[in-house]
Design an enzyme around this catalytic site. Sequence first.
Site, PDB file in Angstrom:
ATOM      1  N   ARG A 171      26.343  31.154-107.635  1.00 54.12           N
ATOM      2  CA  ARG A 171      26.687  32.065-106.530  1.00 54.12           C
ATOM      3  C   ARG A 171      26.097  31.588-105.195  1.00 54.12           C
ATOM      4  O   ARG A 171      25.711  32.393-104.352  1.00 54.12           O
ATOM      5  CB  ARG A 171      26.242  33.489-106.843  1.00 54.12           C
ATOM      6  N   GLU A 172      26.053  30.291-105.003  1.00 52.04           N
ATOM      7  CA  GLU A 172      25.514  29.764-103.747  1.00 52.04           C
ATOM      8  C   GLU A 172      26.310  30.269-102.543  1.00 52.04           C
ATOM      9  O   GLU A 172      25.749  30.494-101.465  1.00 52.04           O
ATOM     10  CB  GLU A 172      25.557  28.225-103.769  1.00 52.04           C
ATOM     11  N   LYS A 181      27.908  33.198-102.177  1.00 51.95           N
ATOM     12  CA  LYS A 181      27.507  34.585-101.893  1.00 51.95           C
ATOM     13  C   LYS A 181      26.182  34.609-101.133  1.00 51.95           C
ATOM     14  O   LYS A 181      26.033  35.337-100.132  1.00 51.95           O
ATOM     15  CB  LYS A 181      27.366  35.353-103.211  1.00 51.95           C
ATOM     16  N   ILE A 207      29.896  60.309-105.104  1.00 50.73           N
ATOM     17  CA  ILE A 207      30.666  59.743-106.207  1.00 50.73           C
ATOM     18  C   ILE A 207      29.775  59.341-107.378  1.00 50.73           C
ATOM     19  O   ILE A 207      30.246  59.216-108.504  1.00 50.73           O
ATOM     20  CB  ILE A 207      31.505  58.549-105.710  1.00 50.73           C
ATOM     21  N   ASP A 254      34.996  58.259-114.418  1.00 44.91           N
ATOM     22  CA  ASP A 254      35.634  57.521-113.331  1.00 44.91           C
ATOM     23  C   ASP A 254      36.734  56.597-113.840  1.00 44.91           C
ATOM     24  O   ASP A 254      36.531  55.862-114.808  1.00 44.91           O
ATOM     25  CB  ASP A 254      34.604  56.678-112.571  1.00 44.91           C
ATOM     26  N   GLU A 281      39.487  57.367-102.901  1.00 46.62           N
ATOM     27  CA  GLU A 281      39.155  56.591-101.695  1.00 46.62           C
ATOM     28  C   GLU A 281      40.303  56.690-100.711  1.00 46.62           C
ATOM     29  O   GLU A 281      41.456  56.452-101.064  1.00 46.62           O
ATOM     30  CB  GLU A 281      38.939  55.121-102.071  1.00 46.62           C
ATOM     31  N   HIS A 340      32.022  50.853 -97.824  1.00 48.92           N
ATOM     32  CA  HIS A 340      31.974  49.396 -97.841  1.00 48.92           C
ATOM     33  C   HIS A 340      31.611  48.811 -96.487  1.00 48.92           C
ATOM     34  O   HIS A 340      31.488  47.601 -96.343  1.00 48.92           O
ATOM     35  CB  HIS A 340      33.312  48.827 -98.318  1.00 48.92           C
ATOM     36  N   CYS A 372      33.438  56.280-102.206  1.00 45.95           N
ATOM     37  CA  CYS A 372      33.070  55.537-103.406  1.00 45.95           C
ATOM     38  C   CYS A 372      31.562  55.668-103.600  1.00 45.95           C
ATOM     39  O   CYS A 372      30.879  56.362-102.839  1.00 45.95           O
ATOM     40  CB  CYS A 372      33.489  54.064-103.262  1.00 45.95           C
TER      41      CYS A 372
END
Length: 766
Positions: free
Chosen positions: A18-19, A21, A437, A605, A671, A700, A732
């Site tokens: 995950r470099e 990210k 949520i 959910d 949402e 988000h 969310c």
Amino acid sequence: MCALLSSNLGYPRIGENREWKKALEAFWAGKLEEGEFTQQIEAIRLNNLRVQQQKGIDLIPVGDFSLYDHVLDTATMFGIVPKRFPYEGGEVPLSTYYAMARGSQGATACEMTKWFNTNYHYIVPELQDVQPQLTINKPLQAYREAKLQLGIQGKPVLLGLFTFLKLAKGYQPAEIDQLISAFLPLYVRIVTELEEEGVEWLQIDEPILVQSLSDADISRVSSIIATLTAAAPKLKIVLQTYFDAVEHYQAISQLPVHVIGLDFVHGFELNWKNIQTYGFPENKLLGVGLVDGRNIWQSDLQTQLEFLDHLSAIVPYERMLLQPSSSLLHVPVSKRKETKLAPVLRDALAFAEEKLAELTILSKATQHGQDFVQLELDMNQTVITKLNASSYRNKPEVQLAVANLQQQPSTRNSDFASRRSLQAAKWQLPFLPTTTIGSFPQTTEVRNARKNWRSGEWTPAQYEAFIQEQISEWILLQEKLGLDVLVHGEFERTDMVEFFGEKLDGFAFTSNGWVQSYGSRCVKPPVIFGDVSFVQEMTVKETKYAQSLTSKPVKGMLTGPITILNWSFVRSDITREQVAYQIALALRQEVEALEQAGIEMIQVDEPALREGLPLKKKDWQAYLDWAVLAFRLSTSTVKDGTQIHTHMCYCEFHDIIDAIRALDADVISIETSRSHGELIHSFEEHVYDQGIGLGVYDIHSPRVPSVTEMVEMIDRALQVLEPELFWINPDCGLKTRGKQETISALEVMVEAAKRIRASRSQLISL
């Protein structure tokens, strides 16, 4: 025999560890300067290409890499920047690019939604009042980099114009021809510049062709392709489809391109039938998508070779490209680090690197004969046979329960109206009850505590005490904020699917099986590899503890069977429907355990219900029937006074309103913050008469909206929904947000609810 050329369609961006990210998030946090950031990203991008080169792939894609999302890349390549973001023309700066994706203090982010029926999200282009321009030829830039740095004659990847327009918003259907006229000259410029550079192959992705299109749409696609091939006649254009079988096969197969790419995994039956029925043009190559780009199991190589042999009677080997069914964006990078898995499972896995190796084995077999790769073929058959014969996949009690499904209860005792009256008297909630949520911020402290516990540095008792401290803190905070229905915060959970999979039989978890969900958000989907069954209570302890701290109701929080199914890598030896029923019956035992413990608001959910819809509308109802049944199997045995909630994200509500109503949940939260107006319009056309909460702010984005914004959003919803059935909540869970911004946003939300209540009270008194 003749060798098939191997061709890849796309590769995971995130890096084995995950470099990608980590670089993105460091840049956003101001810990990396832009120059250092671009250097790190370039290193990741080049390494991805190097891996494919080393695996012996003949046609390596370039330009599929992204700094966030490939659809956003396409929009910004054409200068498509909504007016609320700073932009003065030319190449879009990174600050604006990321503001479009993530929002900024001055502007809400662009809408985000699912990429077809996958678990990947794309940023939706906004095309109202646009004057597109080619700011930079990104496919050409990617080709030059690969050639200069690694000597790779890459195959540039370009999102097709028709798919791009169909995935966008902000225009009326009648305007599509006008938009094609505006964008097509820019596409022409891209392909002519590629041809002038000496590019041999160009992959144009048009996955929209697997959906139901009109004859007029097919005519538009034909015109677009004819224009591009005429502009760059030396380019070998690969018209690539994936995720299902193409519609209008006869017309599409005759388009003037060098290669037609078809999915022979998820669209196998119809694509193969069409080729058998209508043949395949002798002047084209067929891109044979034979290795599953969306799941993690080894291919049955012997079966695939037999299919290729049958196919070669219609399309000779020399006119085939062997490739994955789709981009490998949807699978983890490598199984190299999965040393903790049971050997019978690990051996049967194939991530991106291993899938490239499968392509190479198949290519060698067609060139040199099966004897040349017999060892690899024998090993492949052995691991598949061992897993299918294992005890993991042969639990008689689970299989018997699913076989006798008609004997299982799947309806509530009373209808919604009766339950509503009983629950209203029981809970005595105010007008417009407020809640969240489910999850609260997973801070560094929370993540470190989990790490300490899993590494053995903390005892289970230490970890449990920490979790209880977090629950206590946030129960108190929720009470101070004035929320009406509380949650325990889910601090003990990593991922909403992984948590339950870890506690159910039939699941396994990888150490490094990360895939991109949206932006820098990576998830590690569970692997459903065996029969699923309930083992012991999963959520009761934490929820019961939270309820002991307050007189207000605390919701039990579960993830539903369809979301667990759709957000996992699922075994392929039985149908997804059968797996869904196994999960549902296991979850029902947890729902009953919560109720027996005194938790009588339970949220199950299903944010992934709609994303599981087949791409062809004719197949929708069959899926929705069994998806609804699975949810009801989970929730229908509770008492009438127990209130069942559910939650959905990024949901085109109008597509599945009947199915949502059929779930028979007492309250559903949806949402809507990025697409609120569109959903409200759906309610103007469709009546929904059960409890509902429309998310009033976007979790988000780090942006905290104003009270006025939320009040306006709520007022709009109350014009078309029954006020007495309306709930107020974020859109969310809040696990990805910071603590202070979460508190600030919830303060605003509660204040908005108070203002609406006050204004309604004044109207009543008048």
